[in-house]
Design an enzyme around this catalytic site. Sequence first.
Site, short mmCIF file in Angstrom:
data_model
loop_
_atom_site.label_atom_id
_atom_site.label_comp_id
_atom_site.label_asym_id
_atom_site.label_seq_id
_atom_site.Cartn_x
_atom_site.Cartn_y
_atom_site.Cartn_z
N ARG A 1 10.11 16.90 -20.97
CA ARG A 1 11.19 15.91 -21.01
C ARG A 1 10.68 14.49 -20.86
NH1 ARG A 1 16.19 18.46 -20.45
NH2 ARG A 1 17.04 16.44 -21.09
N GLY B 1 10.82 8.76 5.16
CA GLY B 1 11.90 8.87 4.18
C GLY B 1 11.51 8.36 2.82
N LEU C 1 -4.27 4.53 8.76
CA LEU C 1 -5.34 3.84 8.07
C LEU C 1 -5.49 2.41 8.59
CD1 LEU C 1 -5.12 4.75 4.26
CD2 LEU C 1 -7.00 5.23 5.83
N ASP D 1 6.43 2.50 8.29
CA ASP D 1 7.60 2.26 9.14
C ASP D 1 7.36 1.19 10.20
OD1 ASP D 1 5.87 3.52 10.85
OD2 ASP D 1 7.28 5.07 11.51
N ASN D 2 6.36 0.34 9.98
CA ASN D 2 6.13 -0.74 10.95
C ASN D 2 5.52 -1.95 10.24
OD1 ASN D 2 2.96 -0.77 11.58
ND2 ASN D 2 3.63 1.35 11.28
N CYS E 1 2.29 -12.79 -2.80
CA CYS E 1 2.04 -11.54 -2.08
C CYS E 1 3.14 -11.35 -1.04
CB CYS E 1 0.66 -11.56 -1.42
SG CYS E 1 0.55 -12.52 0.11
N CYS F 1 3.66 -14.05 1.50
CA CYS F 1 4.37 -15.25 1.03
C CYS F 1 5.86 -15.14 1.33
CB CYS F 1 4.20 -15.43 -0.48
SG CYS F 1 2.53 -15.78 -1.04
N CYS G 1 10.91 1.06 13.38
CA CYS G 1 12.25 1.45 12.94
C CYS G 1 13.02 2.30 13.94
CB CYS G 1 12.14 2.24 11.65
SG CYS G 1 11.41 1.35 10.29
#
Length: 277
Positions: free
Chosen positions: A19, A46, A115, A135-136, A180, A183, A196
């Site tokens: 497809r 998520g 990482l 998440d941070n 970036c 900015c 979060c």
Amino acid sequence: MSNQLMEGLSDQDFLRYSRQIMLPDIGDKGQIALRNSTVLIIGCGGLGSSVGMYLSASGIGTLIIADGDKVELSNLQRQVVYRDNNLNQNKAMAMALQLKGLNGTTHIEVISHKLTEPELSRFINQVDVVLDCSDNLPTRHETNAACVKHNVPLISGAAIGWQGQLMLFSNQVTENNTSCYHCLFPFTESQQTQNCQSFGIVGPVVGMIGNLQALETIKYLTQPSYMKWDTIHQFDGRSLAWSSIKIPKDSQCSICASTVTNDVSRETHSKGETCHE
């Protein structure tokens, strides 16, 4: 790190991806490009759930997934790649098993810890595109800095409450001096501990943004001319309204400083940096 380059598609490939291959702007050439690509996903929550499943299903050759957290019961409301029996398991390892079940032809590399430099740069320097699903805020800014350093595109997603954000940065050296993430949202010391966990979130909003991160990745790898870089797209789940704003480069940016004046609208800054999921 990457799989051996593939020059053609097998009969099984044509069946599995038929497809996609039907689309003239993907075709077998685009499918081969996906198969020969390596993508780094930072964060398996998520956003990472949706990103990982759709990219694996699409036929990406190598997915490198990184997350040091464990699956918790409260994650299951929106982190749809996990099941009850994944509770207390490392997210990256649990996600890898699910993705392998979805598409065994995709090579999955697992990083079961956060990482940081210099390891972050080492991985980013070897991939085609980076997806920030973290998440941070510190991780987000560290990822941005490494992508700028190595001129690797960054596709970043974020969501909180009913709101979602999709941000696209090419990080290429051009005459137009691309912007970036820093900015748009300069990093401050007060953001070091923000995450979060103290904010609410509607699950499908996270899924929508994650799906769009996957979509933009497929576009970049198959039809890069379709990309609208240095843009933030903002989504309101209550009204289903979208808004898009071009992100000019900040001449004072400590990550990618240039001579271009930054005039990002006050409206964008007033909404602030959206938490990740």
